[in-house]
Design a protein around this motif. Structure first.
Motif, PDB file in Angstrom:
ATOM      1  N   GLY A 136       4.741  -4.281 -11.605  1.00  0.00           N
ATOM      2  CA  GLY A 136       5.148  -3.899 -10.271  1.00  0.00           C
ATOM      3  C   GLY A 136       4.275  -4.501  -9.196  1.00  0.00           C
ATOM      4  O   GLY A 136       4.768  -5.036  -8.193  1.00  0.00           O
ATOM      5  N   ASP A 137       2.958  -4.437  -9.373  1.00  0.00           N
ATOM      6  CA  ASP A 137       2.053  -4.974  -8.358  1.00  0.00           C
ATOM      7  C   ASP A 137       2.052  -6.500  -8.369  1.00  0.00           C
ATOM      8  O   ASP A 137       1.878  -7.139  -7.323  1.00  0.00           O
ATOM      9  CB  ASP A 137       0.645  -4.422  -8.561  1.00  0.00           C
ATOM     10  N   GLN A 167       8.722  -1.565  -3.493  1.00  0.00           N
ATOM     11  CA  GLN A 167       8.017  -2.780  -3.093  1.00  0.00           C
ATOM     12  C   GLN A 167       8.189  -3.022  -1.598  1.00  0.00           C
ATOM     13  O   GLN A 167       9.268  -2.860  -1.038  1.00  0.00           O
ATOM     14  CB  GLN A 167       8.563  -3.988  -3.850  1.00  0.00           C
ATOM     15  N   ALA A 186      14.703  -5.732  -9.360  1.00  0.00           N
ATOM     16  CA  ALA A 186      14.512  -4.971  -8.140  1.00  0.00           C
ATOM     17  C   ALA A 186      15.687  -5.143  -7.203  1.00  0.00           C
ATOM     18  O   ALA A 186      16.231  -6.219  -7.045  1.00  0.00           O
ATOM     19  CB  ALA A 186      13.233  -5.442  -7.445  1.00  0.00           C
ATOM     20  N   ARG A 212       2.993   3.822 -10.070  1.00  0.00           N
ATOM     21  CA  ARG A 212       3.889   2.698  -9.891  1.00  0.00           C
ATOM     22  C   ARG A 212       4.518   2.312 -11.217  1.00  0.00           C
ATOM     23  O   ARG A 212       3.958   2.529 -12.282  1.00  0.00           O
ATOM     24  CB  ARG A 212       3.127   1.487  -9.328  1.00  0.00           C
ATOM     25  N   VAL A 271      11.328  -1.489   2.559  1.00  0.00           N
ATOM     26  CA  VAL A 271      10.964  -1.532   1.144  1.00  0.00           C
ATOM     27  C   VAL A 271      12.205  -1.746   0.298  1.00  0.00           C
ATOM     28  O   VAL A 271      13.330  -1.670   0.782  1.00  0.00           O
ATOM     29  CB  VAL A 271      10.274  -0.223   0.710  1.00  0.00           C
ATOM     30  N   GLN A 294       4.700  -8.377  -9.001  1.00  0.00           N
ATOM     31  CA  GLN A 294       5.903  -8.775  -8.287  1.00  0.00           C
ATOM     32  C   GLN A 294       5.822  -8.419  -6.801  1.00  0.00           C
ATOM     33  O   GLN A 294       6.459  -9.056  -5.968  1.00  0.00           O
ATOM     34  CB  GLN A 294       7.120  -8.136  -8.935  1.00  0.00           C
ATOM     35  N   GLN A 295       5.039  -7.376  -6.453  1.00  0.00           N
ATOM     36  CA  GLN A 295       4.828  -7.074  -5.043  1.00  0.00           C
ATOM     37  C   GLN A 295       4.151  -8.250  -4.338  1.00  0.00           C
ATOM     38  O   GLN A 295       4.582  -8.684  -3.260  1.00  0.00           O
ATOM     39  CB  GLN A 295       3.968  -5.815  -4.888  1.00  0.00           C
ATOM     40  N   GLN A 305       1.194   3.245  -0.316  1.00  0.00           N
ATOM     41  CA  GLN A 305       2.303   3.834  -1.061  1.00  0.00           C
ATOM     42  C   GLN A 305       1.732   4.997  -1.860  1.00  0.00           C
ATOM     43  O   GLN A 305       0.883   4.803  -2.727  1.00  0.00           O
ATOM     44  CB  GLN A 305       2.940   2.800  -1.987  1.00  0.00           C
ATOM     45  N   VAL A 347      -2.385  -2.013  -3.157  1.00  0.00           N
ATOM     46  CA  VAL A 347      -1.650  -1.988  -4.414  1.00  0.00           C
ATOM     47  C   VAL A 347      -2.480  -1.181  -5.400  1.00  0.00           C
ATOM     48  O   VAL A 347      -3.694  -1.045  -5.254  1.00  0.00           O
ATOM     49  CB  VAL A 347      -1.379  -3.400  -4.962  1.00  0.00           C
ATOM     50  N   ASN A 368      12.547  -0.181  -5.774  1.00  0.00           N
ATOM     51  CA  ASN A 368      11.501  -0.042  -6.769  1.00  0.00           C
ATOM     52  C   ASN A 368      10.136   0.170  -6.136  1.00  0.00           C
ATOM     53  O   ASN A 368       9.112   0.046  -6.800  1.00  0.00           O
ATOM     54  CB  ASN A 368      11.470  -1.279  -7.678  1.00  0.00           C
TER      55      ASN A 368
END
Length: 503
Positions: free
Chosen positions: A56-57, A494, A10, A3, A489, A59-60, A247, A41, A492
């Motif tokens: 990334g995680d 997500q 994004a 990731r 999704v 913001q996920q 993912q 994640v 990026n």
């Protein structure tokens, strides 16, 4: 999982089952009350504050509970999220808020809440990584009219993409900003879910809001987010029914491809090599940087790092970018020429530290090892320096010469914030870039608006590549797999919670 470790800008990919935003005036439906939907994640996001966590995680998870003013479907015009209407110029942006946008506290979202979020993010004491990304650090004035539901931004320095810049910051409600320390462990947004329980490092449980301002029929009543660091483990858990959404990157996708699963491919893990141009570094010298680039077989490194599934990058922008689509500056990238590289490097006695994300997965490890071999062949010693906190090293002006940094920035103007300004520790220009041709092209681009600015941004990018400030490699891909759940999704990688439908 491979990731992106840092995520900025994004861009949302349209999904056929995408629900309306919280700004919709449609009647609110309800979730179907089924068992919890579980998704993975790759790493523990740590603090949950959406203004201070740009991983990334992180913001996920923020997407579950927070919304921004607009979202950007790939290749299409902006869509309203918290805003129903807007007017923009290079020096201003005015947003009209949806009257249906409601905070998880039950209070309506106000223009003052939006202003307060930007004030909080703009405060240097907050330490937001979105400063000079979504939030200009200088010359921005924000005013709020709560009666009209209008928030207005004025920019002393023109912005090429004002809508796409300020429109993407997650907005925090008043109860969260009253004591921002609570945002590390609780949620206070307008999104469809609220945090229920958290077991740091293991799992996070979110509950669907009854009062979310858009239809939620068919959405999971509960989302259980589990931290699963390994692709193989995640794939196994999907096949055994212990996860519903994963993912996956790399070859673990092969054994899932024949199953009855929802699949969505996304661009992920852009491979780029950045050069430390601080005085005293070998890579301060343009001739050295150019020779290093000539020694590296971009296609070989890219193929190894993505398992042959990626695409060559010809731009700083993602291959799935929604602005300045099709930008191609490959002609400005030094061609593979190891003989020319050896002429410059063979007798120079150079040793370089190549920094990379130790949690980036086997592909990145294979890629940097191949770079090490290719540079050794032309007389350069490369010390591989894996670090799970590599971003701390670069942003603090630490000890590195090259860094493989999978940073995603979906607007060319965001790159100007990353590659310009003061050097660490006083600023965020961590490559110590002083490319005057780039800066001149950026200044021209910032006087233009939207797509009209793309030509100038392309010229700026070409100046970066010609000066070997950054070497683009390949962009990896990943696949979302859903078992018994439809999903959408963003580009990026997500998961968008309003697209989830079970049953």
């Amino acid at each position: 999982m491979k990731r992106s470790s840092v995520l900025v800008g994004a861009v949302v990919v349209s999904a056929s089952l995408a629900a309306c935003s919280s700004g919709s005036s449609a009647d609110t439906g309800t979730g179907d009350g089924s068992a919890a939907t579980r998704f993975a994640v790759a790493s523990d996001p740590g603090v949950l504050n959406p203004i201070t966590n740009a991983t990334g995680d992180g913001q996920q998870l923020a997407l579950l509970a927070y919304e921004s003013l607009v979202r950007l479907p790939a290749g299409a015009a902006a869509e309203g999220l918290l805003a129903t209407d807007w007017e923009v110029t290079p020096t201003s942006a005015t947003f009209t808020l949806s009257p249906d946008a409601t905070c998880s506290s039950g209070e309506p979202l106000t223009a003052s809440d939006v202003k307060a979020t930007f004030d909080y993010a703009a405060d240097p004491a907050t330490g937001s990584p979105f400063l000079d990304v979504y939030v200009p650090s200088e010359g921005m004035t924000v005013t709020a009219d709560d009666d009209a539901g209008v928030v207005t931004f004025a920019f002393a320095t023109p912005l090429s993409f004002p809508l796409e810049t300020v429109g993407q910051l997650p907005i925090v409600c008043a109860d969260g900003l009253a004591d921002p320390t609570t945002l590390d462990t609780t949620t206070a947004g307008t999104g469809p879910y609220v945090l229920d329980t958290a077991d740091a490092g293991l799992s996070y449980t979110y509950t669907l809001r009854d009062d979310y301002g858009s239809p939620t029929e068919g959405m999971p009543a509960t989302l259980e987010v589990e931290v699963v660091a390994d692709d193989t483990t995640a794939a196994n858990m999907l096949t055994t029914g212990d996860l519903d959404i994963v993912q996956i990157g790399g070859t673990d996708r092969d054994r899932l491809s024949g199953e009855d699963l929802t699949t969505v491919d996304v661009s992920a893990g852009p491979g780029r090599l950045f050069f430390n141009q601080a005085p005293g570094r070998a890579t301060h010298d343009l001739a050295v940087r150019e020779a290093i680039a000539q020694a590296i077989d971009r296609d070989a490194v890219g193929s190894v790092s993505t398992g042959g599934r990626g695409q060559a990058m010809t731009s700083l922008m993602s291959n799935s970018s929604s602005v300045c689509v099709g930008e191609d500056n490959a002609a400005s990238i030094p061609a593979h020429d190891p003989a020319a590289a050896e002429t410059v490097l063979a007798d120079a006695g150079i040793t370089l530290k190549l920094l990379y994300n130790s949690a980036g997965g086997p592909g990145i490890t294979a890629g940097v090892e191949l770079i090490q071999e290719e540079l050794a062949a032309v007389g350069v010693t490369v010390e591989l320096t894996p670090s799970a906190s590599y971003t701390d090293v670069i942003f603090s002006g630490g000890d590195w010469d090259l860094v493989w940094a999978p940073i995603s920035a979906e607007l060319p103007s965001i790159w100007a914030g990353i590659l310009s300004g003061d050097f660490p520790p006083d600023g965020g220009n961590w490559t110590y870039n002083a490319n005057t041709a780039y800066q001149a092209a950026v200044a021209e681009a910032q006087q233009l608006s939207g797509e009209d600015s793309c030509g100038a941004w392309s010229a700026a990018e070409a100046a970066l590549f010609a000066n070997v400030d950054v070497l683009p490699l390949w962009e990896d891909t990943e696949t979302f797999f859903g078992s018994g759940v439809e999903l959408g999704v963003n580009s990026n990688g997500q998961l968008l919670p309003t697209t989830l439908r079970v049953g």
